[in-house]
Design an enzyme around this catalytic site. Structure first.
Site, PDB file in Angstrom:
ATOM      1  N   TYR A 130     -50.264 -57.721-106.495  1.00 29.71           N
ATOM      2  CA  TYR A 130     -51.326 -57.589-106.014  1.00 29.71           C
ATOM      3  C   TYR A 130     -50.908 -56.443-104.794  1.00 29.71           C
ATOM      4  CZ  TYR A 130     -55.046 -61.178-107.089  1.00 29.71           C
ATOM      5  OH  TYR A 130     -55.787 -62.102-107.516  1.00 29.71           O
ATOM      6  N   SER A 131     -49.902 -56.728-103.870  1.00 31.02           N
ATOM      7  CA  SER A 131     -49.558 -55.913-102.827  1.00 31.02           C
ATOM      8  C   SER A 131     -48.959 -54.588-103.225  1.00 31.02           C
ATOM      9  CB  SER A 131     -48.791 -56.686-101.789  1.00 31.02           C
ATOM     10  OG  SER A 131     -49.223 -57.895-101.468  1.00 31.02           O
ATOM     11  N   GLU A 246     -54.627 -69.525-104.633  1.00 34.26           N
ATOM     12  CA  GLU A 246     -53.488 -69.515-104.209  1.00 34.26           C
ATOM     13  C   GLU A 246     -53.452 -70.028-102.784  1.00 34.26           C
ATOM     14  OE1 GLU A 246     -52.414 -65.504-104.114  1.00 34.26           O
ATOM     15  OE2 GLU A 246     -50.513 -65.881-102.750  1.00 34.26           O
ATOM     16  N   GLU A 381     -54.440 -63.636 -89.629  1.00 29.52           N
ATOM     17  CA  GLU A 381     -55.735 -63.026 -89.169  1.00 29.52           C
ATOM     18  C   GLU A 381     -56.760 -62.789 -90.135  1.00 29.52           C
ATOM     19  OE1 GLU A 381     -52.370 -61.730 -88.669  1.00 29.52           O
ATOM     20  OE2 GLU A 381     -52.225 -62.476 -86.613  1.00 29.52           O
TER      21      GLU A 381
HETATM   22  C1  LIG Z   1     -42.684 -64.123 -98.326  1.00 31.33           C
HETATM   23  C2  LIG Z   1     -43.748 -63.344 -98.976  1.00 31.33           C
HETATM   24  C3  LIG Z   1     -44.225 -63.394-100.401  1.00 31.33           C
HETATM   25  C4  LIG Z   1     -45.247 -62.590-101.055  1.00 31.33           C
HETATM   26  N1  LIG Z   1     -45.245 -62.548-102.146  1.00 31.33           N
HETATM   27  C5  LIG Z   1     -46.298 -61.567-102.918  1.00 31.33           C
HETATM   28  C6  LIG Z   1     -46.385 -61.659-104.149  1.00 31.33           C
HETATM   29  O1  LIG Z   1     -45.808 -62.311-104.929  1.00 31.33           O
HETATM   30  N2  LIG Z   1     -47.100 -60.667-104.546  1.00 31.33           N
HETATM   31  C7  LIG Z   1     -48.001 -59.870-103.953  1.00 31.33           C
HETATM   32  O2  LIG Z   1     -48.945 -59.248-104.394  1.00 31.33           O
HETATM   33  N3  LIG Z   1     -47.854 -59.772-102.762  1.00 31.33           N
HETATM   34  C8  LIG Z   1     -47.130 -60.689-102.010  1.00 31.33           C
HETATM   35  N4  LIG Z   1     -46.746 -60.845-100.623  1.00 31.33           N
HETATM   36  C9  LIG Z   1     -47.607 -59.787 -99.714  1.00 31.33           C
HETATM   37  C10 LIG Z   1     -48.632 -60.365 -98.899  1.00 31.33           C
HETATM   38  O3  LIG Z   1     -49.640 -60.570 -99.607  1.00 31.33           O
HETATM   39  C11 LIG Z   1     -48.845 -59.306 -97.897  1.00 31.33           C
HETATM   40  O4  LIG Z   1     -47.522 -58.970 -97.015  1.00 31.33           O
HETATM   41  C12 LIG Z   1     -49.793 -59.874 -96.829  1.00 31.33           C
HETATM   42  O5  LIG Z   1     -51.121 -59.563 -97.412  1.00 31.33           O
HETATM   43  C13 LIG Z   1     -49.911 -58.742 -95.840  1.00 31.33           C
HETATM   44  O6  LIG Z   1     -50.039 -57.372 -96.179  1.00 31.33           O
HETATM   45  P1  LIG Z   1     -48.950 -56.344 -95.412  1.00 31.33           P
HETATM   46  O7  LIG Z   1     -47.487 -56.671 -95.517  1.00 31.33           O
HETATM   47  O8  LIG Z   1     -49.253 -55.077 -96.069  1.00 31.33           O
HETATM   48  O9  LIG Z   1     -49.464 -56.225 -93.842  1.00 31.33           O
HETATM   49  P2  LIG Z   1     -50.674 -55.621 -93.266  1.00 31.33           P
HETATM   50  O10 LIG Z   1     -52.092 -55.759 -94.229  1.00 31.33           O
HETATM   51  O11 LIG Z   1     -50.205 -53.977 -92.865  1.00 31.33           O
HETATM   52  O12 LIG Z   1     -50.872 -56.227 -91.783  1.00 31.33           O
HETATM   53  C14 LIG Z   1     -50.064 -55.754 -90.794  1.00 31.33           C
HETATM   54  C15 LIG Z   1     -50.695 -56.780 -89.691  1.00 31.33           C
HETATM   55  O13 LIG Z   1     -51.853 -56.468 -89.462  1.00 31.33           O
HETATM   56  C16 LIG Z   1     -52.871 -57.471 -89.270  1.00 31.33           C
HETATM   57  N5  LIG Z   1     -54.067 -57.139 -89.607  1.00 31.33           N
HETATM   58  C17 LIG Z   1     -54.203 -56.144 -90.905  1.00 31.33           C
HETATM   59  N6  LIG Z   1     -55.604 -56.077 -91.242  1.00 31.33           N
HETATM   60  C18 LIG Z   1     -56.485 -56.770 -90.178  1.00 31.33           C
HETATM   61  C19 LIG Z   1     -57.717 -56.903 -89.990  1.00 31.33           C
HETATM   62  N7  LIG Z   1     -58.699 -56.627 -90.494  1.00 31.33           N
HETATM   63  N8  LIG Z   1     -58.202 -57.966 -88.887  1.00 31.33           N
HETATM   64  C20 LIG Z   1     -56.993 -58.361 -88.145  1.00 31.33           C
HETATM   65  N9  LIG Z   1     -55.605 -58.141 -88.245  1.00 31.33           N
HETATM   66  C21 LIG Z   1     -55.358 -57.415 -89.525  1.00 31.33           C
HETATM   67  C22 LIG Z   1     -52.080 -58.574 -90.188  1.00 31.33           C
HETATM   68  O14 LIG Z   1     -52.747 -59.804 -89.969  1.00 31.33           O
HETATM   69  C23 LIG Z   1     -50.780 -58.044 -89.804  1.00 31.33           C
HETATM   70  O15 LIG Z   1     -50.505 -58.871 -88.495  1.00 31.33           O
HETATM   71  C24 LIG Z   1     -45.996 -61.689-100.119  1.00 31.33           C
HETATM   72  C25 LIG Z   1     -45.474 -61.709 -98.719  1.00 31.33           C
HETATM   73  C26 LIG Z   1     -44.639 -62.235 -98.284  1.00 31.33           C
HETATM   74  C27 LIG Z   1     -44.265 -62.249 -96.699  1.00 31.33           C
END
Ligand SMILES: Cc1cc2nc3c(=O)[nH]c(=O)nc-3n(C[C@H](O)[C@H](O)[C@H](O)COP(=O)(O)OP(=O)(O)OC[C@H]3O[C@@H](n4cnc5c(N)ncnc54)[C@H](O)[C@@H]3O)c2cc1C
Length: 394
Positions: A130-131, A246, A381
């Site tokens: 996804y990410s 999930e 969040e």
């Molecule tokens: C251990 C681990 C395993 C993972 N495994 C997978 C996987 O297998 N497959 C996959 O696809 N992804 C995976 N992920 C990714 C995960 O889904 C993303 O890290 C997560 O969705 C957050 O996205 P980002 O890291 O881009 O942070 P960002 O989206 O950039 O967020 C940064 C900060 O901003 C805040 N924020 C963002 N938008 C808002 C809003 N609208 N309102 C308030 N606050 C906000 C967030 O809460 C966070 O604190 C994994 C992540 C981790 C840590």
């Protein structure tokens, strides 16, 4: 928490305990105890998963026609709790708990026939694509694109944080098939074989020192259109359905209770008379009890053929907080001894220390790793936003 179990449930629990005693070996248990990441290596759990499959218990939560057991919510709860007590967890949650229900709900007859038996048997191991860099919480901004070429899509782009992609032979992924209109309306859900030419996996090492997630690159990767789940450009609905499973489609109580029990043992050994720590641990225990009741109500909804719904966000939020509280309390119970980890890590698996010492050594990487609980599967969040929208109507 003690549920009042009826005679059938008690008989089921005894049968399950016998099964676990016969099929969770000491070496498996030790390998799990030594795991400091949030996922267990597939090699460690595969024999256990195969034993479950032989018993007809590999995918208890699926409908009977696809290999489910038809258990009551209480039986499912007992199963998860006892597995947690025995130290084992799902072999590949991304397969059996995430994409499995999606294929059952949205897949064609051919897709069900092709993929479901292989998830059940453990032959396939799935990862989640996804990410992307810049598209995590704001998932609809994803850019990995899939262009049509005859009967195939040609995929180009990058995913990130892809847990266990280095172990997986299959990936479910969201790709962009249109840039017209709303961003959500141009996304398609694809099933991709990891050995397709043009797929490259590059490791990312987490802050606790474990290799669990990766970057995945796609360069002109040909994916048959037959591997699409649902309609083209309608993948957003499929993606959201999967996320509910999930975040709230399985009981984590067993695993979390096992971690909690270790914490209680650690406190008894290191600071049995610390009243502040006793209160803190009692509060965590109370939170655990409350979460288990919510889990049970969700299990009832799932049993009736439903999907978890927005309550999955509450489960995700609270479970991640409880798991973090346990990991943090463990480090505080240990105190400065927890800092020996960077020196001890290279020796960790070969030292054959007594379990209490291993628990001390594992505390710091587990704590560091636990910071990810409130990020993975959607941040706290984001869950709070979903609850504010769906429950409070904000
Ligand atoms: C251990 C681990 C395993 C993972 N495994 C997978 C996987 O297998 N497959 C996959 O696809 N992804 C995976 N992920 C990714 C995960 O889904 C993303 O890290 C997560 O969705 C957050 O996205 P980002 O890291 O881009 O942070 P960002 O989206 O950039 O967020 C940064 C900060 O901003 C805040 N924020 C963002 N938008 C808002 C809003 N609208 N309102 C308030 N606050 C906000 C967030 O809460 C966070 O604190 C994994 C992540 C981790 C840590």
């Amino acid at each position: 928490m003690d549920l009042l179990l009826n005679r059938d449930d008690l008989a089921f629990r005894d049968e399950l305990r016998r099964f676990l005693a016969d099929n969770v070996s000491d070496s498996m248990r030790r390998a799990i105890d030594l795991t400091t990441g949030f996922l267990i290596e597939p090699d460690v759990l595969i024999d256990f998963h195969r034993a479950l499959d032989r018993k007809g218990w590999a995918v208890p939560h699926w409908p009977r026609e696809h290999g489910g057991t038809g258990w009551t919510p209480v039986q499912r709860y007992i199963f998860d709790l006892e597995c947690g007590r025995a130290g084992v967890s799902a072999y590949n949650a991304s397969g059996s708990h995430f994409v499995g229900p999606v294929i059952i709900h949205y897949g064609t007859a051919e897709q069900k026939q092709r993929y479901l038996p292989r998830i059940r048997s453990g032959e396939d191991f799935w990862a989640q694509g996804y990410s992307e860099p810049g598209s995590g919480s704001d998932l609809a901004s994803l850019k990995t694109k899939a262009d049509t070429d005859g009967a195939d899509y040609v995929v180009n782009g990058q995913k990130i944080w892809t847990s266990m992609a280095h172990r997986a032979n299959r990936l479910f992924a969201l790709v962009r098939t249109s840039t017209a209109g709303k961003r959500q309306e141009g996304i398609t859900f694809l099933l991709i074989d990891m050995d397709t030419p043009g797929v490259t996996v590059r490791p990312i090492i987490g802050n606790g020192g474990d290799h669990e997630f990766n970057e995945v690159f796609f360069s002109d990767v040909r994916v048959p259109k037959a591997n699409r789940i649902g309609e083209e450009n309608k993948g957003w609905e499929v993606a959201k359905y999967l996320l509910e499973f999930e975040r709230g489609g399985r009981v984590l109580a067993g695993q979390v209770r096992a971690q909690f029990a270790k914490l209680v043992r650690l406190m008894a050994a290191r600071c049995p008379d610390d009243p502040a720590m006793q209160v803190r641990i009692a509060e965590i225990g109370t939170d655990l009890d409350a979460m288990e009741m919510i889990d049970l109500s969700v299990l009832s909804a799932l049993q009736a053929g439903g999907n978890p719904g927005p309550i999955s966000s509450l489960l995700k939020l609270r479970w991640s907080e409880i798991r973090q509280a346990i990991a943090e309390a463990a480090v505080d119970v240990i105190g400065e001894d927890a800092l020996v980890w960077p020196v001890a890590r290279p020796l960790y698996e070969t030292l054959q220390l007594p379990p209490e010492d291993e628990a001390v050594l594992a505390a710091t990487p587990r704590y560091l790793n636990s910071r990810a609980f409130s990020i993975m599967g959607g941040t706290s969040e984001v869950q709070t936003n979903i609850l504010a929208k769906t429950w409070v109507g904000l």
